[in-house]
Design an enzyme around this catalytic site. Structure first.
Site, mmCIF file in Angstrom:
data_model
loop_
_atom_site.group_PDB
_atom_site.id
_atom_site.type_symbol
_atom_site.label_atom_id
_atom_site.label_comp_id
_atom_site.label_asym_id
_atom_site.label_seq_id
_atom_site.Cartn_x
_atom_site.Cartn_y
_atom_site.Cartn_z
ATOM 1 N N CYS A 5 44.392 86.306 54.737
ATOM 2 C CA CYS A 5 44.188 86.710 56.124
ATOM 3 C C CYS A 5 43.679 88.147 56.136
ATOM 4 C CB CYS A 5 45.478 86.590 56.945
ATOM 5 S SG CYS A 5 46.854 87.590 56.323
ATOM 6 N N ARG A 47 50.603 84.321 47.289
ATOM 7 C CA ARG A 47 50.224 83.659 46.045
ATOM 8 C C ARG A 47 51.177 82.542 45.636
ATOM 9 N NH1 ARG A 47 49.993 85.690 39.736
ATOM 10 N NH2 ARG A 47 48.562 84.050 39.048
ATOM 11 N N LEU A 48 50.580 81.399 45.286
ATOM 12 C CA LEU A 48 51.266 80.337 44.553
ATOM 13 C C LEU A 48 50.698 80.390 43.138
ATOM 14 C CD1 LEU A 48 53.193 77.847 44.666
ATOM 15 C CD2 LEU A 48 51.160 76.454 45.152
ATOM 16 N N ILE A 50 49.419 79.699 39.660
ATOM 17 C CA ILE A 50 48.989 78.518 38.918
ATOM 18 C C ILE A 50 48.306 78.912 37.613
ATOM 19 C CG2 ILE A 50 47.556 76.431 38.986
ATOM 20 C CD1 ILE A 50 49.847 76.374 41.007
ATOM 21 N N GLU A 74 40.769 77.075 43.424
ATOM 22 C CA GLU A 74 40.690 76.982 41.968
ATOM 23 C C GLU A 74 39.230 76.772 41.569
ATOM 24 O OE1 GLU A 74 43.211 77.590 40.159
ATOM 25 O OE2 GLU A 74 44.928 77.177 41.474
ATOM 26 N N VAL A 280 55.702 57.364 48.294
ATOM 27 C CA VAL A 280 56.674 57.149 49.367
ATOM 28 C C VAL A 280 56.363 55.829 50.063
ATOM 29 C CG1 VAL A 280 57.116 59.593 49.803
ATOM 30 C CG2 VAL A 280 55.279 58.428 51.057
#
Length: 756
Positions: A5, A47-48, A50, A74, A280
């Site tokens: 953002c 941040r995630l 990876i 990515e 699921v």
């Protein structure tokens, strides 16, 4: 995966503002945050982790420090690009793909995208020129929204972040409601918030001195190789898809895979031996529960399987939370099933692969058979007679076969607006308190059909769905539901190298009388049991139709339909009539009901200031019995609409960011013969003649340079199943008609929600 953002301009306590904007999207990246601020811009990042878990934090700069990047996505060929850039004298301080992006921009500028392979949405700020560069990936896998506040730019991965800016005025966009009621989603670049736009897939954007300028860098063009054999097609698909899956598995954390009983996710999962898969289902019989299928396949291909049976109470309680994370209402109930499968996956892995995009690229939806099936009927039966038959069918109850004859009335451009169709213009005028906002949804598709005007009808449908349905529904829910659970979702079918192969397939190797995704299924059959490779599409089907015949959930929806919010927008008497008709099994109105219900839930959250947890419906009494599952007819495919004013091939155009500006933009004039407007529905069928259709031709329809445009004529093979002479005997005609209808209506068809 991450969230970004930012905003330009002076602002009191702007450090607090950028932190609030960043915090509200923490779910996109719970591992860390980062900020950059100077006198001109404030940039935030979540941040995630990876890739390069230790050093991959952002914002990140080039070695000179004059370019600042925040990036979500990515890049799967980042190692090869890093080596190439190092040979060009670029210096790296991390092993992350994000640093490759900023150096790629430094080296190639706007031409960087021909080098990238992946999914992304990013912002690059040039300290020297004070220019801001935003970009979104080829197919729109990752989101990016923007607005102008005065002359200052504000952008974010999710709209809820923009809403945190103190100078942004939140206003409801009723034009979006009109579009949503027809499509079940809002076609981009429009949003439900006035003056907030989505950057379109395959586009980049410059912001300089208060001016926004956009340009398209990629378009999904089909260029079939008519000499390609089935064997060649299958070999190419197998080779490129294996390469894509391996590229999409690159990570410094464990990668899992979603798995339903269908061919798309199963084909992906076949490359995951020894790893984890997730499914699921609902306790309403096999139609709504693919867990046993998935478990059986997991054993055959050697993967560790995890599943969850979603209860009715869990599903309905999750609706407000899901709509909060969506930012905008989405009436596709499978997004809630997707929320649960991403939730269980996030408990085991950080990254999953999924099968999104296979249907759009390889021709997988059953509705893509319509042109082939309709061809003989439209050729033999005059237009005025088709209209008469259709008019009669509209008066009939919801019986099997009715919608076939209704859909077959008009040419494609008038009847097909995408993979979902809810309310037409007449129905919207009756339903809305303000009928003036209701429009013909087919108008929104005109630009897409103009772009695809040289394709055959099957390819036109694919092109439309790639640019509208896939972006507005499929990829939106994939991003939002995975990010809601801090999970990165990757889609190996939506790879530009895979698309090159898909785009080269002749139509008959995509859709034919034998199957949809014909060549792709043949490639998958080399890795899967035949019954899986040939199985009809279901996805994660949801029993909304069954629930709405249950007295408890009938009253949950009825309470919402009689709320002050419903009174504000709709003629509630008509809403209740839809609900009662469905409850009493007079008409299947489940999708229309769900569309309105979801909108009302969303509106109360974003404009009624009601917290998602406060909208949880009352729990179902333990004594209440679930309604029995039963079959539903596919009632889809008709018109769509377009609120687009951003793209124009290879030419730069200014994006209208203000509402007043948007109204001033003239609609692009279609080239070639004009399409006649569909006459308004009348009590008696109009005696109009069918407009003549232009012969299908493939071409580079929006090349950046006319000199590069190439055109190839396509000889379509005759696919009409019946041939008649001019002086046909009526008995023979209707005998053949009856035979054809029985053949088509007895076939197993499912819609996008898995309903029959």
């Amino acid at each position: 995966m991450c969230g970004i953002c930012g905003f330009t301009g002076e602002l009191e306590q702007r450090e607090d503002v950028i932190k609030k904007m960043t915090e509200v999207i923490t779910h996109r990246g719970p591992d860390s945050d980062g900020f950059f601020m100077d006198n001109y811009i404030s940039m935030g990042f979540r941040r995630l982790s990876i890739i390069d878990l230790e050093k991959g934090d952002q914002p990140i700069t080039n070695e000179a420090g004059n370019l600042v990047l925040t990036y979500n996505g990515e890049i799967y060929n980042y190692k090869e690009l890093k080596k190439e850039l190092e040979e060009k004298d670029h210096h790296f301080s991390t092993t992350s793909d994000s640093e490759v992006v900023v150096h790629a921009f430094e080296e190639w500028g706007e031409d960087m995208f021909e080098h990238l392979r992946g999914m992304f949405a990013f912002a690059i700020y040039n300290k020297d020129t004070r220019a801001v560069f935003l970009a979104r990936d080829f197919f729109g896998i990752k989101p990016l929204h923007y607005t102008l506040i005065g002359d200052e730019l504000c952008y974010a991965s999710e709209i809820k972040s923009i809403l945190e800016h103190p100078d942004f005025m939140k206003r409801f966009n009723d034009k979006a409601l009109d579009a949503y009621l027809s499509f079940q989603y809002v076609p981009q670049p429009m949003t439900f918030f006035k003056d907030v736009y989505c950057l379109l897939p395959g586009h980049f954007m410059w912001y300089r001195d208060g001016v926004v300028e956009t340009q398209r860098y990629f378009e999904a063009k089909f260029k079939p190789d008519l000499e390609m054999t089935e064997e060649e097609a299958v070999n190419k698909i197998e080779k490129v898809f294996e390469n894509s899956v391996e590229a999409h598995k690159i990570a410094d954390v464990e990668v899992g895979c979603f798995l339903s009983s269908g061919v798309d996710s199963s084909y992906v999962a076949s490359y995951f031996e020894g790893q984890k898969t997730f499914t699921v289902g609902f306790d309403f019989g096999e139609k709504y529960n693919e867990i046993d299928w998935a478990k059986s396949l997991s054993e055959k291909i050697g993967v560790e399987h995890h599943s969850k049976l979603i209860s009715s109470e869990e599903f309905w309680a999750a609706v407000p939370k899901v709509q909060y994370h969506m930012d905008q209402p989405l009436a596709d109930p499978s997004c809630i099933a997707l929320y649960f499968v991403t939730k269980i996956a996030s408990e085991h892995v950080k990254v999953v692969l999924s099968g999104e995009g296979a249907d759009e690229l390889f021709g997988g939806y059953t509705c893509y058979n319509d042109p082939r099936v309709f061809k003989w009927y439209q050729k033999i039966v005059p237009y005025f007679l088709r209209r008469g038959i259709g008019w009669i069918c509209k008066k009939l109850p919801d019986i099997k076969g009715r919608d076939y004859l209704i859909r077959a009335i008009h040419p494609l451009e008038k009847r097909y607006i995408g993979n979902a169709y809810m309310y037409d213009e007449k129905q919207k005028k009756e339903l809305l308190k303000n009928p003036e906002i209701a429009t013909d949804p087919a108008r929104m598709c005109r630009r897409m059909y103009t772009r695809a005007r040289r394709y055959d009808d099957e390819t036109k449908m694919q092109y439309l769905d790639i640019n509208m349905w896939m972006v507005g529904d499929i990829l939106l829910k994939a991003d939002r539901m995975s990010m809601a659970n801090s999970l990165e979702l990757r889609v190996p079918f939506l790879d530009k190298e895979v698309f090159k192969v898909a785009a080269s397939l002749p139509t008959a190797l995509r859709v034919n009388k034998f199957n949809t995704k014909y060549a792709m299924r043949k490639a998958a059959a080399r890795h899967l049991p035949e019954e899986v490779a040939e199985k009809p599409k279901l996805g994660f089907p949801v029993p909304t139709r069954v629930w709405l015949k249950d007295e408890h959930y009938y009253h949950v929806v009825k309470d919402m339909f009689t709320s002050t919010t419903a009174e504000k927008f709709f003629n509630t008497e008509l809403l209740l009539n839809y609900l009662d008709e469905h409850f009493e099994e007079k008409e299947d109105n489940s999708r229309k009901i769900w569309t309105i219900y979801v909108f009302l839930v969303w509106y109360q959250i974003y404009f009624g200031a009601v917290a998602p947890e406060d909208l949880k419906p009352a729990e179902k009494p333990a004594t209440a019995a679930a309604a029995p599952a039963e079959t539903e007819e596919e009632a889809q495919e008709e018109e769509l609409e377009e609120a687009e004013d951003v793209e124009d091939g290879g030419t730069k155009v200014f994006t209208p960011v203000k509402e007043s500006d948007a109204q001033a933009v003239e609609e692009e004039q279609a080239e070639g013969p004009a399409q006649a407007e569909e006459p308004a529905q009348a009590e008696e069928p109009a005696q109009a003649e069918e407009p003549e259709q232009e012969a299908p031709v493939y071409e580079d329809i929006y090349s950046s340079s006319p000199k590069k445009a190439r055109r190839v004529n396509i000889e379509e093979e005759e696919q009409a199943p019946i041939s008649f002479t001019d002086d046909i005997d009526p008995e023979d005609f209707f005998a053949n008609l009856k035979s054809q209808l029985r053949e088509n209506f007895d076939s197993e068809d499912t819609d996008s929600d898995g309903n029959e």
